[in-house]
Design a protein around this motif. Structure first.
Motif, PDB file in Angstrom:
ATOM      1  N   GLY A 228      33.713 -18.057  27.639  1.00 56.99           N
ATOM      2  CA  GLY A 228      33.208 -18.468  26.344  1.00 56.99           C
ATOM      3  C   GLY A 228      31.735 -18.860  26.421  1.00 56.99           C
ATOM      4  N   ARG A 229      31.214 -19.327  25.328  1.00 60.16           N
ATOM      5  CA  ARG A 229      29.795 -19.688  25.248  1.00 60.16           C
ATOM      6  C   ARG A 229      29.610 -21.155  25.602  1.00 60.16           C
ATOM      7  N   TRP A 230      28.737 -21.412  26.583  1.00 64.00           N
ATOM      8  CA  TRP A 230      28.435 -22.788  26.971  1.00 64.00           C
ATOM      9  C   TRP A 230      27.320 -23.317  26.069  1.00 64.00           C
ATOM     10  N   PRO A 231      27.570 -24.378  25.297  1.00 62.18           N
ATOM     11  CA  PRO A 231      26.592 -24.808  24.300  1.00 62.18           C
ATOM     12  C   PRO A 231      25.406 -25.587  24.872  1.00 62.18           C
TER      13      PRO A 231
ATOM     14  N   GLN B 215      21.317 -29.662  21.514  1.00 61.55           N
ATOM     15  CA  GLN B 215      22.448 -28.738  21.652  1.00 61.55           C
ATOM     16  C   GLN B 215      23.781 -29.413  21.386  1.00 61.55           C
TER      17      GLN B 215
ATOM     18  N   TYR C   2      26.609 -31.703  19.325  1.00 59.72           N
ATOM     19  CA  TYR C   2      27.051 -31.894  17.946  1.00 59.72           C
ATOM     20  C   TYR C   2      26.707 -33.313  17.509  1.00 59.72           C
TER      21      TYR C   2
ATOM     22  N   ALA D   8      29.328 -29.397  21.557  1.00 59.97           N
ATOM     23  CA  ALA D   8      29.480 -28.534  20.383  1.00 59.97           C
ATOM     24  C   ALA D   8      30.688 -27.614  20.548  1.00 59.97           C
TER      25      ALA D   8
ATOM     26  N   THR E 107      32.760 -24.318  20.341  1.00 58.28           N
ATOM     27  CA  THR E 107      32.461 -22.885  20.343  1.00 58.28           C
ATOM     28  C   THR E 107      33.709 -22.015  20.293  1.00 58.28           C
ATOM     29  N   THR E 108      34.886 -22.566  20.617  1.00 59.75           N
ATOM     30  CA  THR E 108      36.104 -21.757  20.735  1.00 59.75           C
ATOM     31  C   THR E 108      37.268 -22.463  20.049  1.00 59.75           C
TER      32      THR E 108
END
Length: 280
Positions: free
Chosen positions: A222-225, A231, A233, A239, A241-242
């Motif tokens: 997945g995407r590492w925020p 960066q 939240y 944050a 992402t999934t």
């Protein structure tokens, strides 16, 4: 998510959706090593919940049938979800497996903690070939609002027990890990920034660890925020992402062979396009 009145869990919905099959009537198809059935396994499909295998056999192999029947009448809601006949079948199967004589393989050393011993007993059930398909164990102590610590302290102690317990299970199962996926989850995340009490409060997002023969491990999926303030939240939380259901549904489909994902995750609009490639 956010539907507080939900009465069943997705793993029980998986068991129910699979329908009639030879293994579906197995009393040890789904086991929770807990005092009460966790919400994730609540539902119409039969499950077993017990603190320990030894306690189950001691409580359920009394000197006479009346004692067992009395136990069923007073404790079936959390001991066995199903009929009295299925409970008797479970007793016979577990007694035949003789878990008291179990010795871990490959030099595996389980921690003496409650979590470590629960995983040891899950390994016993797997190796006893009683038809175990789904197993659940929990580990607490993560609500570290005060003096959390890092490399040392209460968080490090919890992570050490967590890691050593799972490592022991993987070592003990050996080649059998090819048929096993261990998936961890939490009902809450933690803040990415420290609070005023040297701890962390509840956070917006979290993470999952997965390990197993079919897992594409050793990497972040997945995407590492990122952890920079801009960066995070609201400047404090990891944050999101999934959607966690993307991970659950991928494991359910690729590992468990589930086909009716809409029955497992009602209202979830995601599809295989949202999967992260965690499982081969």
């Amino acid at each position: 998510p956010d539907v507080k009145g939900t009465q069943d869990g997705w793993l029980n919905r998986y068991l129910a959706a699979k329908g009639t099959c030879a293994e579906c009537n197995n009393p040890f198809r789904a086991v929770a090593m807990t005092q009460q059935t966790p919400r994730i396994l609540e539902g119409p499909a039969e499950t077993v919940a017990m603190n320990t295998l030894q306690e189950f056999t001691v409580r359920a192999t009394g000197s006479d049938v009346q004692r067992l029947e009395a136990l069923y009448k007073t404790g079936s809601a959390d001991l066995v979800h199903g009929t009295g006949r299925e409970m008797f079948d479970a007793v016979k199967m577990l007694k035949a497996a003789n878990p008291q004589r179990y010795a871990p393989a490959n030099g595996a050393q389980y921690p003496r903690s409650q979590f470590g011993q629960r995983l040891l007993q899950i390994a016993q059930l797997i190796k006893s070939d009683v038809g175990l398909e789904v197993a659940f164990a929990d580990v607490g102590g993560w609500d570290t609002h005060v003096n959390q610590g890092s490399a040392t302290g209460q968080l490090a102690n919890r992570l050490d027990d967590f890691a050593q317990s799972i490592a022991a299970l993987v070592t003990d199962l050996g080649d059998k890990m090819g048929d096993v996926v261990i998936m961890t989850m939490s009902e809450f995340g933690r803040m990415a920034q420290e609070n005023g009490n040297r701890g962390t409060d509840h956070g917006h997002a979290g993470l999952q660890f997965l390990i197993g023969g079919s897992v594409h491990g050793g990497k972040i999926h997945g995407r590492w925020p990122g952890l920079a303030r801009e960066q995070l939240y609201e400047g404090r939380d990891l944050a999101l992402t999934t959607d966690f259901r993307a991970v659950f549904s991928e494991v359910a489909s690729k590992h468990l062979g589930a086909s009716r994902l809409d029955a497992l995750f009602p209202g979830y609009a995601g599809s295989s396009r949202d999967w992260l490639g965690v499982v081969g």
